[in-house]
Design a protein around this motif. Structure first.
Motif, PDB file in Angstrom:
ATOM      1  N   LYS A 152       0.808  -1.217   0.000  1.00 32.00           N
ATOM      2  CA  LYS A 152       0.000   0.000   0.000  1.00 32.00           C
ATOM      3  C   LYS A 152       0.848   1.277   0.000  1.00 32.00           C
ATOM      4  O   LYS A 152       0.342   2.355  -0.315  1.00 32.00           O
ATOM      5  CB  LYS A 152      -0.941  -0.005   1.208  1.00 32.00           C
ATOM      6  CG  LYS A 152      -2.147  -0.941   1.062  1.00 32.00           C
ATOM      7  CD  LYS A 152      -3.124  -0.425   0.022  1.00 32.00           C
ATOM      8  CE  LYS A 152      -4.379  -1.268  -0.110  1.00 32.00           C
ATOM      9  NZ  LYS A 152      -5.343  -1.100   0.957  1.00 32.00           N
ATOM     10  N   ARG A 153       2.116   1.180   0.335  1.00 33.92           N
ATOM     11  CA  ARG A 153       2.964   2.371   0.301  1.00 33.92           C
ATOM     12  C   ARG A 153       3.229   2.846  -1.124  1.00 33.92           C
ATOM     13  O   ARG A 153       3.746   3.944  -1.321  1.00 33.92           O
ATOM     14  CB  ARG A 153       4.278   2.101   1.041  1.00 33.92           C
ATOM     15  CG  ARG A 153       4.068   1.916   2.541  1.00 33.92           C
ATOM     16  CD  ARG A 153       5.356   1.800   3.321  1.00 33.92           C
ATOM     17  NE  ARG A 153       5.091   1.687   4.753  1.00 33.92           N
ATOM     18  CZ  ARG A 153       6.031   1.633   5.690  1.00 33.92           C
ATOM     19  NH1 ARG A 153       7.313   1.668   5.335  1.00 33.92           N
ATOM     20  NH2 ARG A 153       5.706   1.534   6.967  1.00 33.92           N
ATOM     21  N   TYR A 154       2.901   2.028  -2.111  1.00 28.87           N
ATOM     22  CA  TYR A 154       3.017   2.438  -3.509  1.00 28.87           C
ATOM     23  C   TYR A 154       1.701   2.996  -4.044  1.00 28.87           C
ATOM     24  O   TYR A 154       1.589   3.278  -5.233  1.00 28.87           O
ATOM     25  CB  TYR A 154       3.466   1.249  -4.372  1.00 28.87           C
ATOM     26  CG  TYR A 154       4.919   0.896  -4.170  1.00 28.87           C
ATOM     27  CD1 TYR A 154       5.907   1.448  -4.978  1.00 28.87           C
ATOM     28  CD2 TYR A 154       5.310   0.035  -3.155  1.00 28.87           C
ATOM     29  CE1 TYR A 154       7.242   1.138  -4.791  1.00 28.87           C
ATOM     30  CE2 TYR A 154       6.648  -0.284  -2.955  1.00 28.87           C
ATOM     31  CZ  TYR A 154       7.603   0.272  -3.776  1.00 28.87           C
ATOM     32  OH  TYR A 154       8.927  -0.032  -3.583  1.00 28.87           O
ATOM     33  N   ASP A 160      -0.885   1.640   5.681  1.00 20.92           N
ATOM     34  CA  ASP A 160      -0.380   0.378   6.211  1.00 20.92           C
ATOM     35  C   ASP A 160      -1.509  -0.327   6.972  1.00 20.92           C
ATOM     36  O   ASP A 160      -2.603   0.222   7.150  1.00 20.92           O
ATOM     37  CB  ASP A 160       0.779   0.633   7.180  1.00 20.92           C
ATOM     38  CG  ASP A 160       2.016   1.193   6.495  1.00 20.92           C
ATOM     39  OD1 ASP A 160       2.189   0.969   5.279  1.00 20.92           O
ATOM     40  OD2 ASP A 160       2.817   1.859   7.184  1.00 20.92           O
ATOM     41  N   ILE A 161      -1.224  -1.531   7.453  1.00 25.33           N
ATOM     42  CA  ILE A 161      -2.183  -2.224   8.321  1.00 25.33           C
ATOM     43  C   ILE A 161      -1.965  -1.676   9.730  1.00 25.33           C
ATOM     44  O   ILE A 161      -1.064  -2.105  10.448  1.00 25.33           O
ATOM     45  CB  ILE A 161      -1.987  -3.750   8.263  1.00 25.33           C
ATOM     46  CG1 ILE A 161      -2.126  -4.244   6.818  1.00 25.33           C
ATOM     47  CG2 ILE A 161      -3.005  -4.455   9.154  1.00 25.33           C
ATOM     48  CD1 ILE A 161      -1.949  -5.742   6.653  1.00 25.33           C
ATOM     49  N   GLU A 314      -5.894  -3.449  11.322  1.00 26.03           N
ATOM     50  CA  GLU A 314      -6.806  -3.797  10.230  1.00 26.03           C
ATOM     51  C   GLU A 314      -6.413  -3.086   8.942  1.00 26.03           C
ATOM     52  O   GLU A 314      -6.021  -1.931   8.946  1.00 26.03           O
ATOM     53  CB  GLU A 314      -8.244  -3.402  10.588  1.00 26.03           C
ATOM     54  CG  GLU A 314      -8.810  -4.098  11.803  1.00 26.03           C
ATOM     55  CD  GLU A 314     -10.174  -3.567  12.202  1.00 26.03           C
ATOM     56  OE1 GLU A 314     -10.754  -4.106  13.155  1.00 26.03           O
ATOM     57  OE2 GLU A 314     -10.661  -2.595  11.556  1.00 26.03           O
ATOM     58  N   GLU A 315      -6.537  -3.764   7.864  1.00 29.27           N
ATOM     59  CA  GLU A 315      -6.443  -3.245   6.492  1.00 29.27           C
ATOM     60  C   GLU A 315      -6.601  -4.432   5.558  1.00 29.27           C
ATOM     61  O   GLU A 315      -6.882  -5.550   6.002  1.00 29.27           O
ATOM     62  CB  GLU A 315      -5.116  -2.526   6.215  1.00 29.27           C
ATOM     63  CG  GLU A 315      -5.236  -1.030   5.883  1.00 29.27           C
ATOM     64  CD  GLU A 315      -6.083  -0.695   4.672  1.00 29.27           C
ATOM     65  OE1 GLU A 315      -6.301  -1.582   3.817  1.00 29.27           O
ATOM     66  OE2 GLU A 315      -6.533   0.457   4.559  1.00 29.27           O
ATOM     67  N   CYS A 316      -6.403  -4.170   4.290  1.00 28.10           N
ATOM     68  CA  CYS A 316      -6.537  -5.208   3.270  1.00 28.10           C
ATOM     69  C   CYS A 316      -5.533  -4.903   2.172  1.00 28.10           C
ATOM     70  O   CYS A 316      -5.547  -3.802   1.608  1.00 28.10           O
ATOM     71  CB  CYS A 316      -7.967  -5.204   2.731  1.00 28.10           C
ATOM     72  SG  CYS A 316      -8.193  -6.096   1.192  1.00 28.10           S
ATOM     73  N   ASP A 317      -4.648  -5.851   1.882  1.00 28.09           N
ATOM     74  CA  ASP A 317      -3.646  -5.610   0.844  1.00 28.09           C
ATOM     75  C   ASP A 317      -3.339  -6.911   0.111  1.00 28.09           C
ATOM     76  O   ASP A 317      -2.847  -7.869   0.706  1.00 28.09           O
ATOM     77  CB  ASP A 317      -2.367  -5.036   1.447  1.00 28.09           C
ATOM     78  CG  ASP A 317      -1.415  -4.506   0.382  1.00 28.09           C
ATOM     79  OD1 ASP A 317      -1.843  -4.385  -0.782  1.00 28.09           O
ATOM     80  OD2 ASP A 317      -0.260  -4.210   0.712  1.00 28.09           O
ATOM     81  N   GLU A 318      -3.648  -6.933  -1.174  1.00 32.32           N
ATOM     82  CA  GLU A 318      -3.337  -8.072  -2.033  1.00 32.32           C
ATOM     83  C   GLU A 318      -1.926  -7.897  -2.581  1.00 32.32           C
ATOM     84  O   GLU A 318      -1.589  -6.853  -3.150  1.00 32.32           O
ATOM     85  CB  GLU A 318      -4.340  -8.156  -3.186  1.00 32.32           C
ATOM     86  CG  GLU A 318      -4.027  -9.208  -4.231  1.00 32.32           C
ATOM     87  CD  GLU A 318      -4.292 -10.631  -3.769  1.00 32.32           C
ATOM     88  OE1 GLU A 318      -4.018 -11.562  -4.550  1.00 32.32           O
ATOM     89  OE2 GLU A 318      -4.789 -10.815  -2.635  1.00 32.32           O
ATOM     90  N   LEU A 319      -1.088  -8.920  -2.417  1.00 30.74           N
ATOM     91  CA  LEU A 319       0.304  -8.864  -2.851  1.00 30.74           C
ATOM     92  C   LEU A 319       0.609 -10.015  -3.802  1.00 30.74           C
ATOM     93  O   LEU A 319       0.137 -11.137  -3.613  1.00 30.74           O
ATOM     94  CB  LEU A 319       1.252  -8.959  -1.652  1.00 30.74           C
ATOM     95  CG  LEU A 319       1.139  -7.891  -0.560  1.00 30.74           C
ATOM     96  CD1 LEU A 319       2.066  -8.238   0.595  1.00 30.74           C
ATOM     97  CD2 LEU A 319       1.454  -6.507  -1.108  1.00 30.74           C
ATOM     98  N   TYR A 339       3.246  -3.447   5.441  1.00 27.45           N
ATOM     99  CA  TYR A 339       3.821  -3.131   6.746  1.00 27.45           C
ATOM    100  C   TYR A 339       2.726  -3.025   7.808  1.00 27.45           C
ATOM    101  O   TYR A 339       1.629  -2.529   7.541  1.00 27.45           O
ATOM    102  CB  TYR A 339       4.629  -1.840   6.663  1.00 27.45           C
ATOM    103  CG  TYR A 339       5.814  -1.974   5.731  1.00 27.45           C
ATOM    104  CD1 TYR A 339       7.037  -2.445   6.195  1.00 27.45           C
ATOM    105  CD2 TYR A 339       5.691  -1.681   4.376  1.00 27.45           C
ATOM    106  CE1 TYR A 339       8.118  -2.599   5.339  1.00 27.45           C
ATOM    107  CE2 TYR A 339       6.763  -1.839   3.506  1.00 27.45           C
ATOM    108  CZ  TYR A 339       7.971  -2.298   3.993  1.00 27.45           C
ATOM    109  OH  TYR A 339       9.032  -2.464   3.135  1.00 27.45           O
ATOM    110  N   VAL A 340       3.077  -3.493   9.003  1.00 26.43           N
ATOM    111  CA  VAL A 340       2.129  -3.543  10.123  1.00 26.43           C
ATOM    112  C   VAL A 340       2.787  -2.853  11.319  1.00 26.43           C
ATOM    113  O   VAL A 340       3.478  -3.492  12.117  1.00 26.43           O
ATOM    114  CB  VAL A 340       1.763  -4.998  10.476  1.00 26.43           C
ATOM    115  CG1 VAL A 340       0.633  -5.026  11.505  1.00 26.43           C
ATOM    116  CG2 VAL A 340       1.381  -5.790   9.228  1.00 26.43           C
ATOM    117  N   PRO A 341       2.615  -1.538  11.470  1.00 27.63           N
ATOM    118  CA  PRO A 341       3.264  -0.831  12.580  1.00 27.63           C
ATOM    119  C   PRO A 341       2.469  -0.937  13.881  1.00 27.63           C
ATOM    120  O   PRO A 341       1.240  -0.895  13.884  1.00 27.63           O
ATOM    121  CB  PRO A 341       3.302   0.616  12.082  1.00 27.63           C
ATOM    122  CG  PRO A 341       2.123   0.730  11.166  1.00 27.63           C
ATOM    123  CD  PRO A 341       1.944  -0.620  10.533  1.00 27.63           C
TER     124      PRO A 341
END
Length: 436
Positions: A152-154, A160-161, A314-319, A339-341
């Motif tokens: 998600k940083r792109y 981030d999550i 929480e978040e959603c990111d397809e990689l 990334y999960v901070p």
């Protein structure tokens, strides 16, 4: 005129003819450069990507009868306002009837999506050519999109999550994710899931602080807003999704299909140590999606529990990553990282344990790969590689001991999850439990 004079004239005419033919042949022995093709080197044509360099694969040929000396190919682009020529690439000599293929990097970084970019490629050499009309080729328009297979940083403005719920005290958590048998394909219609008392054990005398229901999905074609389905938890239709996180690859003919995670606060409706039901009904408005198995996370307080901190992100990111030669998504493993901070203070030196429950959907057993899929890091330490041993129908956590990787500073802990396959993995909720 005598015979000798006639013969001499004939010889002169023949010599002149041969000389003229030689001159004509010499004049036609010139190079003729042309641009044969120019396109991105991605698996799917038609788009380029924001927040990164894009490349064009260009083939130039010499249709002439002479070597083209010191050929140079240039790339210009419509949105490079100050200087439209963004690349000049020396190829060198190109022999007659030969071709050369080069990859040109467009250095322009575009921070938003939605615009259209057109490239123009031109080739020239230092000697004269027989034809200059074919030295230039202009591409069709490329739509600028975010590359959804990267982290998600792109994606400008994405997140981030991050931590959404924090608990501290004499507390603990329990969770249960449904099995892959509960995966529902796009024509699912209705689905029922149940959590039994054995699935979620809450000690007697406990107070439930939070019950969080997570529904993840893929292949959603809902144009805007929430995915098109209805939900009832323990027959309560008033359960309102708290968050709807989405992602999409933007790659290929299915690039607009959405992946998603819906979080619901079902604390008021949760039956501790009873049966809990989730009933779902697909929309009849033409919207379709496939459903991953759901997860229920319960946080409770009990005087007999140790002191703990619990963070729910929480978040959603397809990689997914590039796998040459057939699947060039222009994504490296480093780019396919989410990334999960955890920014709350964690006392590394007082902690007895630190456990990360990293929920991922559709991870494991990629074609031709190891049994597992996905790498995990914590504060740049490698927790493990190829960790999630699921299927394209599963959604479950990998449980990692991360105590040894906690930060000395205490407030800058970051987990990261990295794709290892082109098949894709969907990063969803993440739960960190620190015991003191």
């Amino acid at each position: 005129m005598n015979g000798k004079a006639i013969n001499g004239s004939i010889k002169k005419i023949a010599l002149i003819s041969i000389f003229l033919i030689f001159l004509v042949g010499t004049a036609s022995a010139l190079p003729d450069l042309y641009v044969s093709s120019a396109s991105t080197n991605y698996k799917y044509a038609g788009e380029i990507y924001a927040n990164e360099n894009n490349s064009m694969v260009v083939t130039v040929c010499n249709a002439g009868d002479q070597t083209a000396s010191d050929a140079v190919v240039s790339l210009s682009v419509t949105d490079a306002a100050s200087n439209p020529v963004v690349v000049n690439y020396p190829i060198g000599d190109i022999a007659a009837s030969a071709c050369a293929t080069v990859t040109l990097i467009d250095p322009t970084i575009r921070t938003s999506q939605g615009s259209t970019v057109t490239y123009t490629v031109q080739v020239n050499c230092t000697n004269a050519e027989s034809n200059y009309d074919n030295n230039t080729l202009t591409t069709s328009g490329y739509e600028v999109l975010f590359n959804g297979y990267k982290g998600k940083r792109y994606w400008t403005g994405a997140s981030d999550i991050t931590t959404k719920h924090t608990y501290e005290g004499n507390i603990n958590m329990t969770y249960y994710n449904q099995t892959e048998a509960k995966y529902a394909s796009t024509s699912w219609g209705t689905r029922s899931e149940v959590w039994t008392p054995a699935n979620l054990v809450v000690p007697d005398g406990s107070t439930v602080l939070g019950a969080w229901l997570y529904v993840s999905y893929n292949w959603d074609n809902t144009s805007t807003g929430m995915a098109g389905f209805g939900m009832k938890f323990n027959d309560n239709a008033s359960v309102i999704p708290l968050n709807n996180y989405t992602d999409q690859s933007n790659i290929g003919s299915y690039g607009d299909k959405k992946y998603g995670l819906i979080s619901l606060n079902v604390t008021d409706y949760y039956d501790a140590n009873g049966y809990n039901y989730l009933n779902m009904t697909q929309s009849t408005s033409g919207y379709v999606q496939a459903l991953y198995p759901s997860s229920l996370v319960v946080v409770y307080a009990n005087a007999n529990e140790s002191q703990r901190q619990i963070f729910i992100n929480e978040e959603c990111d397809e990689l997914a990553i590039t796998e040459f030669p057939n699947y060039n998504y222009n994504v490296t493993s480093e780019e396919a990282t989410e990334y999960v901070p955890f920014e709350e203070y964690i006392d590394k030196y007082s902690a007895v344990s630190a456990t990360l429950y990293s929920f991922v959907a559709s991870a494991g057993h990629p074609t031709g790969g190891p049994d597992g899929e996905g790498n995990m890091f914590f504060n740049d330490y490698t927790v493990g590689t190829y960790l999630w041993e699921g299927t394209s129908y599963s959604a479950f956590p990998y449980i990692a001991d991360v105590k040894g990787y906690l930060s000395d500073a205490g407030d800058d802990n970051v987990a990261s999850i990295q794709a290892t396959s082109r098949t894709g993995m969907l990063n969803i909720e993440q739960v960190l439990v620190v015991e003191y």
